[in-house]
Write a protein that holds these residues in place. Sequence first.
Motif, PDB file in Angstrom:
ATOM      1  N   THR A 140       0.825  -1.201   0.000  1.00 40.86           N
ATOM      2  CA  THR A 140       0.000   0.000   0.000  1.00 40.86           C
ATOM      3  C   THR A 140       0.859   1.250   0.000  1.00 40.86           C
ATOM      4  O   THR A 140       0.585   2.213  -0.728  1.00 40.86           O
ATOM      5  CB  THR A 140      -0.940   0.002   1.214  1.00 40.86           C
ATOM      6  N   LEU A 141       1.893   1.262   0.807  1.00 40.36           N
ATOM      7  CA  LEU A 141       2.789   2.421   0.844  1.00 40.36           C
ATOM      8  C   LEU A 141       3.504   2.617  -0.487  1.00 40.36           C
ATOM      9  O   LEU A 141       3.637   3.743  -0.970  1.00 40.36           O
ATOM     10  CB  LEU A 141       3.801   2.269   1.973  1.00 40.36           C
ATOM     11  N   ARG A 142       3.942   1.543  -1.104  1.00 40.81           N
ATOM     12  CA  ARG A 142       4.624   1.651  -2.395  1.00 40.81           C
ATOM     13  C   ARG A 142       3.672   2.123  -3.481  1.00 40.81           C
ATOM     14  O   ARG A 142       4.033   2.937  -4.333  1.00 40.81           O
ATOM     15  CB  ARG A 142       5.223   0.313  -2.788  1.00 40.81           C
ATOM     16  N   ARG A 143       2.432   1.648  -3.470  1.00 45.05           N
ATOM     17  CA  ARG A 143       1.460   2.069  -4.482  1.00 45.05           C
ATOM     18  C   ARG A 143       1.063   3.535  -4.310  1.00 45.05           C
ATOM     19  O   ARG A 143       0.906   4.250  -5.283  1.00 45.05           O
ATOM     20  CB  ARG A 143       0.234   1.191  -4.417  1.00 45.05           C
ATOM     21  N   SER A 144       0.925   3.984  -3.071  1.00 48.04           N
ATOM     22  CA  SER A 144       0.528   5.380  -2.848  1.00 48.04           C
ATOM     23  C   SER A 144       1.660   6.335  -3.220  1.00 48.04           C
ATOM     24  O   SER A 144       1.411   7.479  -3.570  1.00 48.04           O
ATOM     25  CB  SER A 144       0.111   5.592  -1.400  1.00 48.04           C
ATOM     26  N   ARG A 145       2.899   5.885  -3.149  1.00 48.73           N
ATOM     27  CA  ARG A 145       4.033   6.728  -3.524  1.00 48.73           C
ATOM     28  C   ARG A 145       4.128   6.908  -5.035  1.00 48.73           C
ATOM     29  O   ARG A 145       4.630   7.918  -5.499  1.00 48.73           O
ATOM     30  CB  ARG A 145       5.332   6.089  -3.005  1.00 48.73           C
ATOM     31  N   ARG A 146       3.619   5.957  -5.814  1.00 48.33           N
ATOM     32  CA  ARG A 146       3.687   6.027  -7.273  1.00 48.33           C
ATOM     33  C   ARG A 146       2.705   7.029  -7.856  1.00 48.33           C
ATOM     34  O   ARG A 146       2.860   7.479  -8.955  1.00 48.33           O
ATOM     35  CB  ARG A 146       3.411   4.665  -7.892  1.00 48.33           C
ATOM     36  N   ARG A 147       1.653   7.369  -7.151  1.00 53.69           N
ATOM     37  CA  ARG A 147       0.636   8.267  -7.700  1.00 53.69           C
ATOM     38  C   ARG A 147       1.074   9.671  -7.721  1.00 53.69           C
ATOM     39  O   ARG A 147       1.678  10.405  -7.420  1.00 53.69           O
ATOM     40  CB  ARG A 147      -0.640   8.185  -6.885  1.00 53.69           C
TER      41      ARG A 147
END
Length: 89
Positions: A82-89
């Motif tokens: 979740t943290l990695r996905r939110s950083r990509r946005r």
Amino acid sequence: MTVDRELRPNDEEQRTVEPTVPLVTNAPVSRATVIWYALAAVILVGWFLFGWLVLQQGFVDSVGESAGTAFALLLIISIVGTLRRSRRR
């Protein structure tokens, strides 16, 4: 109650459409991910066998301990993802 009306190109109001992120992607799973999951499964089975056969703490206790450890690992993986996905946005 509101009624949506069709917007013409010259109208003052412009609707902004947010890009949607699909919940499920068809991206292939990397080889490293499969290896890490297999390693985690082997460690969990080893943890179960160690508790059951070496420590002699009982079958149900060993299953519960290894299942609890597996759920904790899945929770950590979920948080990191979740943290990695939110950083990509």
